[in-house]
Design a protein around this motif. Structure first.
Motif, PDB file in Angstrom:
ATOM      1  N   TYR A  94       4.245  -2.868   9.875  1.00 35.28           N
ATOM      2  CA  TYR A  94       4.235  -3.910  10.898  1.00 35.28           C
ATOM      3  C   TYR A  94       4.022  -5.259  10.237  1.00 35.28           C
ATOM      4  O   TYR A  94       3.007  -5.475   9.562  1.00 35.28           O
ATOM      5  N   LEU A  95       4.996  -6.134  10.381  1.00 34.13           N
ATOM      6  CA  LEU A  95       4.952  -7.483   9.804  1.00 34.13           C
ATOM      7  C   LEU A  95       4.679  -7.448   8.304  1.00 34.13           C
ATOM      8  O   LEU A  95       3.914  -8.252   7.763  1.00 34.13           O
ATOM      9  N   GLY A  96       5.307  -6.491   7.621  1.00 28.40           N
ATOM     10  CA  GLY A  96       5.186  -6.420   6.174  1.00 28.40           C
ATOM     11  C   GLY A  96       3.956  -5.703   5.667  1.00 28.40           C
ATOM     12  O   GLY A  96       3.767  -5.604   4.451  1.00 28.40           O
ATOM     13  N   MET A  97       3.117  -5.197   6.562  1.00 26.56           N
ATOM     14  CA  MET A  97       1.908  -4.474   6.172  1.00 26.56           C
ATOM     15  C   MET A  97       2.098  -2.989   6.469  1.00 26.56           C
ATOM     16  O   MET A  97       2.628  -2.619   7.519  1.00 26.56           O
ATOM     17  N   ILE A  98       1.650  -2.134   5.543  1.00 30.47           N
ATOM     18  CA  ILE A  98       1.730  -0.695   5.722  1.00 30.47           C
ATOM     19  C   ILE A  98       0.363  -0.201   6.189  1.00 30.47           C
ATOM     20  O   ILE A  98      -0.613  -0.233   5.435  1.00 30.47           O
ATOM     21  N   LEU A  99       0.294   0.229   7.450  1.00 24.50           N
ATOM     22  CA  LEU A  99      -0.967   0.668   8.042  1.00 24.50           C
ATOM     23  C   LEU A  99      -1.009   2.190   8.039  1.00 24.50           C
ATOM     24  O   LEU A  99      -0.350   2.848   8.851  1.00 24.50           O
ATOM     25  N   ASP A 100      -1.775   2.768   7.117  1.00 27.87           N
ATOM     26  CA  ASP A 100      -1.870   4.224   7.060  1.00 27.87           C
ATOM     27  C   ASP A 100      -2.874   4.729   8.083  1.00 27.87           C
ATOM     28  O   ASP A 100      -3.682   3.964   8.619  1.00 27.87           O
ATOM     29  N   ALA A 101      -2.839   6.030   8.356  1.00 26.78           N
ATOM     30  CA  ALA A 101      -3.603   6.610   9.452  1.00 26.78           C
ATOM     31  C   ALA A 101      -5.104   6.456   9.279  1.00 26.78           C
ATOM     32  O   ALA A 101      -5.846   6.445  10.269  1.00 26.78           O
ATOM     33  N   ARG A 102      -5.582   6.339   8.049  1.00 24.44           N
ATOM     34  CA  ARG A 102      -7.013   6.180   7.803  1.00 24.44           C
ATOM     35  C   ARG A 102      -7.393   4.759   7.405  1.00 24.44           C
ATOM     36  O   ARG A 102      -8.547   4.484   7.068  1.00 24.44           O
ATOM     37  N   LEU A 103      -6.417   3.871   7.422  1.00 22.67           N
ATOM     38  CA  LEU A 103      -6.641   2.456   7.094  1.00 22.67           C
ATOM     39  C   LEU A 103      -7.311   2.275   5.735  1.00 22.67           C
ATOM     40  O   LEU A 103      -8.219   1.455   5.573  1.00 22.67           O
ATOM     41  N   THR A 104      -6.857   3.058   4.763  1.00 21.61           N
ATOM     42  CA  THR A 104      -7.366   2.907   3.394  1.00 21.61           C
ATOM     43  C   THR A 104      -6.538   1.914   2.593  1.00 21.61           C
ATOM     44  O   THR A 104      -6.944   1.510   1.506  1.00 21.61           O
ATOM     45  N   TRP A 105      -5.349   1.546   3.112  1.00 25.32           N
ATOM     46  CA  TRP A 105      -4.400   0.641   2.464  1.00 25.32           C
ATOM     47  C   TRP A 105      -3.809   1.242   1.198  1.00 25.32           C
ATOM     48  O   TRP A 105      -3.183   0.534   0.404  1.00 25.32           O
ATOM     49  N   ASP A 107      -1.296   3.428   0.888  1.00 20.65           N
ATOM     50  CA  ASP A 107       0.169   3.403   0.932  1.00 20.65           C
ATOM     51  C   ASP A 107       0.698   1.990   0.724  1.00 20.65           C
ATOM     52  O   ASP A 107       1.707   1.785   0.038  1.00 20.65           O
ATOM     53  N   HIS A 108       0.031   1.016   1.325  1.00 17.10           N
ATOM     54  CA  HIS A 108       0.465  -0.379   1.188  1.00 17.10           C
ATOM     55  C   HIS A 108       0.417  -0.816  -0.270  1.00 17.10           C
ATOM     56  O   HIS A 108       1.382  -1.409  -0.785  1.00 17.10           O
ATOM     57  N   ILE A 109      -0.672  -0.520  -0.945  1.00 22.88           N
ATOM     58  CA  ILE A 109      -0.829  -0.929  -2.339  1.00 22.88           C
ATOM     59  C   ILE A 109       0.162  -0.192  -3.235  1.00 22.88           C
ATOM     60  O   ILE A 109       0.751  -0.784  -4.146  1.00 22.88           O
ATOM     61  N   ARG A 110       0.378   1.089  -2.960  1.00 27.31           N
ATOM     62  CA  ARG A 110       1.338   1.857  -3.758  1.00 27.31           C
ATOM     63  C   ARG A 110       2.746   1.264  -3.640  1.00 27.31           C
ATOM     64  O   ARG A 110       3.445   1.104  -4.640  1.00 27.31           O
ATOM     65  N   ILE A 111       3.146   0.928  -2.437  1.00 31.14           N
ATOM     66  CA  ILE A 111       4.482   0.363  -2.218  1.00 31.14           C
ATOM     67  C   ILE A 111       4.593  -1.014  -2.867  1.00 31.14           C
ATOM     68  O   ILE A 111       5.624  -1.362  -3.461  1.00 31.14           O
ATOM     69  N   LYS A 112       3.542  -1.825  -2.770  1.00 27.49           N
ATOM     70  CA  LYS A 112       3.571  -3.154  -3.380  1.00 27.49           C
ATOM     71  C   LYS A 112       3.660  -3.064  -4.900  1.00 27.49           C
ATOM     72  O   LYS A 112       4.369  -3.854  -5.538  1.00 27.49           O
ATOM     73  N   CYS A 113       2.959  -2.119  -5.491  1.00 26.68           N
ATOM     74  CA  CYS A 113       3.039  -1.945  -6.943  1.00 26.68           C
ATOM     75  C   CYS A 113       4.460  -1.562  -7.353  1.00 26.68           C
ATOM     76  O   CYS A 113       4.980  -2.049  -8.365  1.00 26.68           O
ATOM     77  N   THR A 114       5.089  -0.700  -6.558  1.00 26.30           N
ATOM     78  CA  THR A 114       6.468  -0.303  -6.839  1.00 26.30           C
ATOM     79  C   THR A 114       7.411  -1.490  -6.729  1.00 26.30           C
ATOM     80  O   THR A 114       8.297  -1.684  -7.580  1.00 26.30           O
ATOM     81  N   GLU A 115       7.234  -2.311  -5.685  1.00 22.20           N
ATOM     82  CA  GLU A 115       8.085  -3.493  -5.511  1.00 22.20           C
ATOM     83  C   GLU A 115       7.926  -4.466  -6.676  1.00 22.20           C
ATOM     84  O   GLU A 115       8.910  -5.048  -7.160  1.00 22.20           O
ATOM     85  N   ILE A 116       6.694  -4.654  -7.122  1.00 22.94           N
ATOM     86  CA  ILE A 116       6.450  -5.579  -8.235  1.00 22.94           C
ATOM     87  C   ILE A 116       7.140  -5.081  -9.503  1.00 22.94           C
ATOM     88  O   ILE A 116       7.786  -5.857 -10.225  1.00 22.94           O
ATOM     89  N   LYS A 117       7.029  -3.787  -9.778  1.00 25.33           N
ATOM     90  CA  LYS A 117       7.622  -3.243 -11.003  1.00 25.33           C
ATOM     91  C   LYS A 117       9.144  -3.317 -10.967  1.00 25.33           C
ATOM     92  O   LYS A 117       9.782  -3.609 -11.978  1.00 25.33           O
ATOM     93  N   LEU A 118       9.729  -3.049  -9.797  1.00 27.23           N
ATOM     94  CA  LEU A 118      11.188  -3.138  -9.686  1.00 27.23           C
ATOM     95  C   LEU A 118      11.662  -4.579  -9.900  1.00 27.23           C
ATOM     96  O   LEU A 118      12.662  -4.824 -10.594  1.00 27.23           O
ATOM     97  N   LYS A 119      10.945  -5.524  -9.299  1.00 27.85           N
ATOM     98  CA  LYS A 119      11.304  -6.931  -9.467  1.00 27.85           C
ATOM     99  C   LYS A 119      11.083  -7.388 -10.908  1.00 27.85           C
ATOM    100  O   LYS A 119      11.883  -8.154 -11.464  1.00 27.85           O
ATOM    101  N   GLN A 120      10.005  -6.891 -11.516  1.00 32.73           N
ATOM    102  CA  GLN A 120       9.702  -7.272 -12.897  1.00 32.73           C
ATOM    103  C   GLN A 120      10.768  -6.766 -13.871  1.00 32.73           C
ATOM    104  O   GLN A 120      11.118  -7.446 -14.833  1.00 32.73           O
TER     105      GLN A 120
END
Length: 246
Positions: A94-105, A107-120
């Motif tokens: 939602y609005l660029g944020m990945i809200l997992d069921a336990r709100l540990t973030w 999944d969000h951090i994992r996806i962001k790390c992947t995006e950074i590495k692909l862009k890098q």
């Protein structure tokens, strides 16, 4: 603006919260009883379905997701839109944020790390060890292109555990070492100090402070209520947004 006016009369119930941003709509039903929360959610979905038919609005049921946010083990109870079961998922975007069921973030951090590495990798010819660009220019590319990927929404996902935040820090460490072509024996804190680059935790703290200042000075008087922690419940020693300033 026309779209907001057109959808201003979307059906609402006291037991359900509806958050809208353009055509992105999130519907939240909160209750200690999962069956009651699901019942309230389904009633709202039925109202909205009838409303969309009346105003000729098309809902894409297959792009919608149903997430149960809880720390308890529960039995899944499906909800439907236009007689179609909404797909269940363990997280929602939602609005660029990945809200997992336990709100540990996590999944969000994992996806962001992947995006950074692909862009890098795409930028390696510019910021890599063999690039002829000056270090200042490489650092500028990092700050303008790569860093905004993980700083977005940091006032929220910064509440993640130190273990998860460390994943972002590790990614930053790797990129900075590539930028300066650092040998293995040079410590990461030395590289950060020489480049004048703050750590991830420092950046999160600064973003949280700016966010608090914006809420204090916001023209909407209700915005300041977001800083009210008088009735906040703490579970599993979770970090709250206002804790990031400490």
């Amino acid at each position: 603006m026309l779209y907001l006016l057109f959808t201003a009369d979307i059906p609402r119930r006291n037991s359900v919260t509806i958050a809208t941003f353009a055509d992105d709509t999130a519907i939240l039903s909160a209750n200690n009883c999962l069956a009651k929360a699901t019942e309230n959610l389904q009633s709202t979905l039925d109202d909205i379905s009838e409303w969309t038919k009346r105003w000729k609005i098309k809902i894409n049921e297959l792009k919608s997701v149903h997430v149960i946010y809880t720390l308890k083990k529960t039995q899944y109870q499906p909800v439907v839109i236009n007689q179609r079961v909404v797909p269940r998922n363990n997280s929602a975007r939602y609005l660029g944020m990945i809200l997992d069921a336990r709100l540990t973030w996590k999944d969000h951090i994992r996806i962001k790390c992947t995006e950074i590495k692909l862009k890098q990798r795409k930028m390696y010819w510019l910021i890599g060890r063999n690039s002829q660009l000056a270090i200042d220019n490489k650092l500028l590319l990092y700050n303008q292109i790569l860093k905004p990927i993980w700083t977005y929404g940091a006032a929220l996902w910064g509440c993640a555990s130190q273990t998860n935040r460390k994943k972002i820090q590790t990614t930053q460490n790797q990129i900075l070492r590539i930028i300066v072509d650092a040998p293995w024996y040079v410590r990461n804190d030395i590289i950060h100090a020489d480049l004048g680059v703050p750590t991830v935790n420092k950046v999160i703290q600064e973003i949280a402070r700016k966010h608090e200042n914006r809420l204090h000075n916001h023209p909407n008087e209700e915005a300041i209520q977001l800083l009210d922690n008088s009735e906040a419940l703490r579970r599993l020693k979770r970090v709250k947004p206002y804790d990031l300033l400490i």
